[in-house]
Design a protein around this motif. Sequence first.
Motif, PDB file in Angstrom:
ATOM      1  N   GLU A 282     -60.910  15.989  12.450  1.00  0.00           N
ATOM      2  CA  GLU A 282     -60.896  14.578  12.071  1.00  0.00           C
ATOM      3  C   GLU A 282     -62.321  14.048  12.030  1.00  0.00           C
ATOM      4  O   GLU A 282     -63.097  14.280  12.950  1.00  0.00           O
ATOM      5  N   ALA A 283     -62.639  13.342  10.953  1.00  0.00           N
ATOM      6  CA  ALA A 283     -63.954  12.717  10.813  1.00  0.00           C
ATOM      7  C   ALA A 283     -63.832  11.525   9.870  1.00  0.00           C
ATOM      8  O   ALA A 283     -63.214  11.628   8.807  1.00  0.00           O
ATOM      9  N   ALA A 284     -64.414  10.423  10.274  1.00  0.00           N
ATOM     10  CA  ALA A 284     -64.445   9.205   9.459  1.00  0.00           C
ATOM     11  C   ALA A 284     -63.060   8.768   8.996  1.00  0.00           C
ATOM     12  O   ALA A 284     -62.875   8.342   7.861  1.00  0.00           O
ATOM     13  N   GLY A 285     -62.065   8.916   9.865  1.00  0.00           N
ATOM     14  CA  GLY A 285     -60.722   8.451   9.541  1.00  0.00           C
ATOM     15  C   GLY A 285     -59.947   9.334   8.586  1.00  0.00           C
ATOM     16  O   GLY A 285     -58.895   8.940   8.090  1.00  0.00           O
ATOM     17  N   VAL A 286     -60.436  10.536   8.308  1.00  0.00           N
ATOM     18  CA  VAL A 286     -59.755  11.467   7.408  1.00  0.00           C
ATOM     19  C   VAL A 286     -59.577  12.796   8.134  1.00  0.00           C
ATOM     20  O   VAL A 286     -60.477  13.252   8.835  1.00  0.00           O
ATOM     21  N   ARG A 287     -58.432  13.399   7.952  1.00  0.00           N
ATOM     22  CA  ARG A 287     -58.178  14.719   8.526  1.00  0.00           C
ATOM     23  C   ARG A 287     -58.449  15.794   7.496  1.00  0.00           C
ATOM     24  O   ARG A 287     -58.065  15.667   6.338  1.00  0.00           O
ATOM     25  N   ALA A 288     -59.070  16.866   7.944  1.00  0.00           N
ATOM     26  CA  ALA A 288     -59.251  18.055   7.120  1.00  0.00           C
ATOM     27  C   ALA A 288     -58.376  19.138   7.730  1.00  0.00           C
ATOM     28  O   ALA A 288     -58.614  19.584   8.848  1.00  0.00           O
TER      29      ALA A 288
ATOM     30  N   ALA B  33     -51.131   7.189  15.896  1.00  0.00           N
ATOM     31  CA  ALA B  33     -51.550   8.377  15.157  1.00  0.00           C
ATOM     32  C   ALA B  33     -51.375   9.618  16.019  1.00  0.00           C
ATOM     33  O   ALA B  33     -51.584   9.595  17.221  1.00  0.00           O
ATOM     34  N   ILE B  34     -50.979  10.684  15.394  1.00  0.00           N
ATOM     35  CA  ILE B  34     -50.832  11.971  16.069  1.00  0.00           C
ATOM     36  C   ILE B  34     -52.213  12.588  16.204  1.00  0.00           C
ATOM     37  O   ILE B  34     -52.993  12.599  15.253  1.00  0.00           O
ATOM     38  N   THR B  35     -52.525  13.125  17.373  1.00  0.00           N
ATOM     39  CA  THR B  35     -53.833  13.752  17.565  1.00  0.00           C
ATOM     40  C   THR B  35     -53.861  15.099  16.851  1.00  0.00           C
ATOM     41  O   THR B  35     -52.818  15.693  16.543  1.00  0.00           O
ATOM     42  N   ALA B  36     -55.077  15.595  16.619  1.00  0.00           N
ATOM     43  CA  ALA B  36     -55.249  16.897  15.976  1.00  0.00           C
ATOM     44  C   ALA B  36     -54.585  17.999  16.792  1.00  0.00           C
ATOM     45  O   ALA B  36     -53.949  18.903  16.246  1.00  0.00           O
ATOM     46  N   ALA B  37     -54.703  17.915  18.115  1.00  0.00           N
ATOM     47  CA  ALA B  37     -54.104  18.922  18.993  1.00  0.00           C
ATOM     48  C   ALA B  37     -52.576  18.908  18.917  1.00  0.00           C
ATOM     49  O   ALA B  37     -51.936  19.951  19.044  1.00  0.00           O
ATOM     50  N   GLU B  38     -51.983  17.740  18.709  1.00  0.00           N
ATOM     51  CA  GLU B  38     -50.532  17.640  18.571  1.00  0.00           C
ATOM     52  C   GLU B  38     -50.069  18.057  17.179  1.00  0.00           C
ATOM     53  O   GLU B  38     -48.979  18.596  17.016  1.00  0.00           O
ATOM     54  N   LEU B  39     -50.905  17.799  16.183  1.00  0.00           N
ATOM     55  CA  LEU B  39     -50.530  18.063  14.801  1.00  0.00           C
ATOM     56  C   LEU B  39     -50.588  19.540  14.438  1.00  0.00           C
ATOM     57  O   LEU B  39     -49.732  20.038  13.706  1.00  0.00           O
TER      58      LEU B  39
ATOM     59  N   ASP C 147     -47.741  10.115  10.416  1.00  0.00           N
ATOM     60  CA  ASP C 147     -48.572   8.916  10.545  1.00  0.00           C
ATOM     61  C   ASP C 147     -49.285   8.622   9.222  1.00  0.00           C
ATOM     62  O   ASP C 147     -49.062   9.292   8.231  1.00  0.00           O
ATOM     63  N   ASP C 148     -50.111   7.617   9.215  1.00  0.00           N
ATOM     64  CA  ASP C 148     -50.757   7.171   7.982  1.00  0.00           C
ATOM     65  C   ASP C 148     -52.203   7.641   7.843  1.00  0.00           C
ATOM     66  O   ASP C 148     -52.949   7.087   7.051  1.00  0.00           O
ATOM     67  N   VAL C 149     -52.612   8.646   8.594  1.00  0.00           N
ATOM     68  CA  VAL C 149     -53.984   9.126   8.495  1.00  0.00           C
ATOM     69  C   VAL C 149     -54.115   9.964   7.224  1.00  0.00           C
ATOM     70  O   VAL C 149     -53.372  10.928   7.035  1.00  0.00           O
ATOM     71  N   PRO C 150     -55.026   9.606   6.318  1.00  0.00           N
ATOM     72  CA  PRO C 150     -55.204  10.400   5.094  1.00  0.00           C
ATOM     73  C   PRO C 150     -55.638  11.827   5.434  1.00  0.00           C
ATOM     74  O   PRO C 150     -56.418  12.042   6.353  1.00  0.00           O
TER      75      PRO C 150
END
Length: 106
Positions: free
Chosen positions: A52-58, A3-9, A88-91
Amino acid sequence: MTAITAAELAPRIDLAVTAVEGVRETYSARPVVARAIEHVAEVEGSLASVEEAAGVRAITVCIGVSQTDDAASVATAVAAAARGAGADDVPSRVRVRVARLVVPAS
């Protein structure tokens, strides 16, 4: 797949949003405190907010569009571009704020 991190995304989202036809300007969608800390530390941050929280990105982005463009269509295209910026597959839940209607130069 990793998974791509928030900082990378966030920078990827910034690039994807600016590539959308109809986006005239982009603004920071991140909290004021985060921007203030970066300003004091003289660090450049991304404009997109990715949490990111509980497996979901906002994901939140803030744009300006021309008065002559259909803001809803541009916002829909921006949301699709932001969602597609991560491979990646992160919702993700994407929110697009149209902060300003930009008057074309005469």
